[in-house]
Every structure is written in C-alpha cells, then in structure tokens.
Design a protein around this motif. Sequence first.
Motif, short mmCIF file in Angstrom:
data_model
loop_
_atom_site.label_atom_id
_atom_site.label_comp_id
_atom_site.label_asym_id
_atom_site.label_seq_id
_atom_site.Cartn_x
_atom_site.Cartn_y
_atom_site.Cartn_z
N SER A 25 32.13 0.92 54.82
CA SER A 25 31.27 2.10 54.68
C SER A 25 31.21 2.85 56.01
CB SER A 25 29.87 1.69 54.23
OG SER A 25 29.30 0.75 55.13
N VAL A 26 30.62 4.05 55.97
CA VAL A 26 30.54 4.92 57.15
C VAL A 26 29.10 5.41 57.30
CG1 VAL A 26 31.41 7.01 58.28
CG2 VAL A 26 32.93 5.66 56.83
N LEU A 28 26.42 8.08 58.15
CA LEU A 28 26.32 9.54 58.17
C LEU A 28 24.89 9.99 58.32
CD1 LEU A 28 28.71 10.52 55.20
CD2 LEU A 28 29.28 10.38 57.64
N TRP A 40 26.13 16.50 55.04
CA TRP A 40 26.31 15.21 55.71
C TRP A 40 27.34 15.36 56.83
CZ3 TRP A 40 23.11 11.23 54.99
CH2 TRP A 40 22.33 11.22 53.82
N PHE A 117 27.61 5.26 53.56
CA PHE A 117 28.38 5.69 52.40
C PHE A 117 29.67 4.87 52.32
CE2 PHE A 117 25.65 9.29 52.96
CZ PHE A 117 25.50 9.85 51.70
N ILE A 119 33.38 4.19 51.94
CA ILE A 119 34.44 5.09 52.40
C ILE A 119 35.22 5.73 51.25
CG2 ILE A 119 36.28 3.36 52.61
CD1 ILE A 119 36.93 4.81 55.35
N MET A 122 32.84 9.24 49.71
CA MET A 122 32.29 10.07 50.77
C MET A 122 31.90 11.46 50.25
SD MET A 122 32.28 8.24 53.52
CE MET A 122 32.11 9.49 54.77
N LEU A 125 31.94 16.65 54.29
CA LEU A 125 31.36 16.55 55.62
C LEU A 125 31.40 17.89 56.35
CD1 LEU A 125 32.82 13.15 56.89
CD2 LEU A 125 30.70 13.58 55.63
N ASN A 130 35.68 15.42 58.39
CA ASN A 130 36.61 14.72 57.50
C ASN A 130 37.88 14.33 58.25
OD1 ASN A 130 35.46 14.57 54.76
ND2 ASN A 130 35.41 16.79 54.88
N LEU A 133 37.10 11.47 60.69
CA LEU A 133 36.99 10.21 59.95
C LEU A 133 38.36 9.67 59.58
CD1 LEU A 133 35.48 8.00 58.44
CD2 LEU A 133 35.18 9.60 56.54
#
Length: 228
Positions: A25-26, A28, A40, A117, A119, A122, A125, A130, A133
């Motif tokens: 996950s990431v 944000l 986000w 979130f 990955i 997502m 962004l 994006n 990432l």
Amino acid sequence: MPTIQNIKVAVDAVVFGYTSKEGLSVLLIKRNIKPFKNSWALPGGLVGDDELLEDAIQRELKEETGVNINYLEQLYSFGKPGRDPRNRVISITYYGLVKPDAFVLRANTDAGDVAWFNIKKMPPLAFDHNEILAVAHERLKNKMRYQPVGFELLEEKFPFSELEKLYMSVLDRPIDRRNFKKKVTGYGFLEETSEKQPMNGAGRPGNLFRFNEYKYFQLQKEGINFEI
C-alpha cells in the motif's frame, strides 16, 4: 545574458506499507488547499531556507501524516516546468517501506485527511505524483532483487510462505518458490526454528523461521543479488 531564476525546492515522500493481509500500500494525504484541493497526493512540501532536505521530509511527514520514519532513501529529482501550476518547483523525492500498523495516522497542516491505499486501487493523484509513484515502485522492485527485505515487515517468527508472499506482493508477479527458498536459505540470514506454525486447515504445519539480524544487515549493507 544573466540567467533568470525563481525556483522553489520541495520534498515529497513515497511511503510504501506492507502487511500480509493487505499486501503493498501507499501512504497518501488529501490536500485541503489549492491547487488540487480535495485531491489525494503524496505527503511533502517546501524546504526551508536553512533546512536540510532530510529534515524537511521528516518534518512534512510528521506534520501531514503523524508518521515518523527513521530512514528514507532518496529517489529522484522531478523538475519539469509546469508540474506545479503556481510556480517552478523542483521536488527531491524519497521512498521507504514500512509496517503500517506501527503508526497512528494524523492529518494536519496542508492535509485534510491521510490514509493507506492498496497500490492496485490508487485514486487519481495531484501534480505529477502518479509518475513519482511509478518511479518509486520500480526502484523498490529493483532493490528487492539485490537486497534482502523483510526484517522490519514480518513478525519475529514466521512461516516461509509469508516471506514468499512479501516478495510476490512487492514485485507484483509470481516467483519460482522452490528456487527462491533454496537461494534465500543459502545466504544464511534465515534460521529455521523448531516451532511450528499454527494449524490452518489440512496438512502438516511447517516450521517457523526467523532472521539472523547480524547476518541480515551485513548482507543488506553489502548488497547481494537475489536474481529472483
């Protein structure tokens, strides 16, 4: 002719989280100021005139997310004109991999909300996040091919299948399980214990493993090629 320069410097962080249940996950934040208000984005912000880059990214993470990470690795510099509609901004980006349940999230300053979130799920962004990432994810996958990863993310004792799951989740592809186990155990940073994993359905439970901390960090420092 003298060069005209009016450039601001920012820092942004790609914080990857991993759990066995949720996978990769990431972290944000939801922006509460323009531009991209309510969108986000990656946590980050401008660097102070007398501030070290490393101090700036730690401060921004703490202010916007409540997260305090001891080590983030510098990723890349993003400075394409127009990436920020307000003015010319060069972003020095960082990335790291952590265990999400080690932190209590708390949004503040420019962030109206903060969340993890998956990955693969997502939201759109803000800015060029994006792209940032995508570069960070590729760097993480490449790093996992030559350095051992997992000590900070798995339980003290774990079934070998959990290490396999970690690598498959981050690399986002299957691995040759037999060759993977042979290669990883051959390096000597995994120790098989006499303890059994809890019963879960049919079949005989396998032994639990643990990391040899000294050997693990020695190999991590040296850099080894897993060729997974």
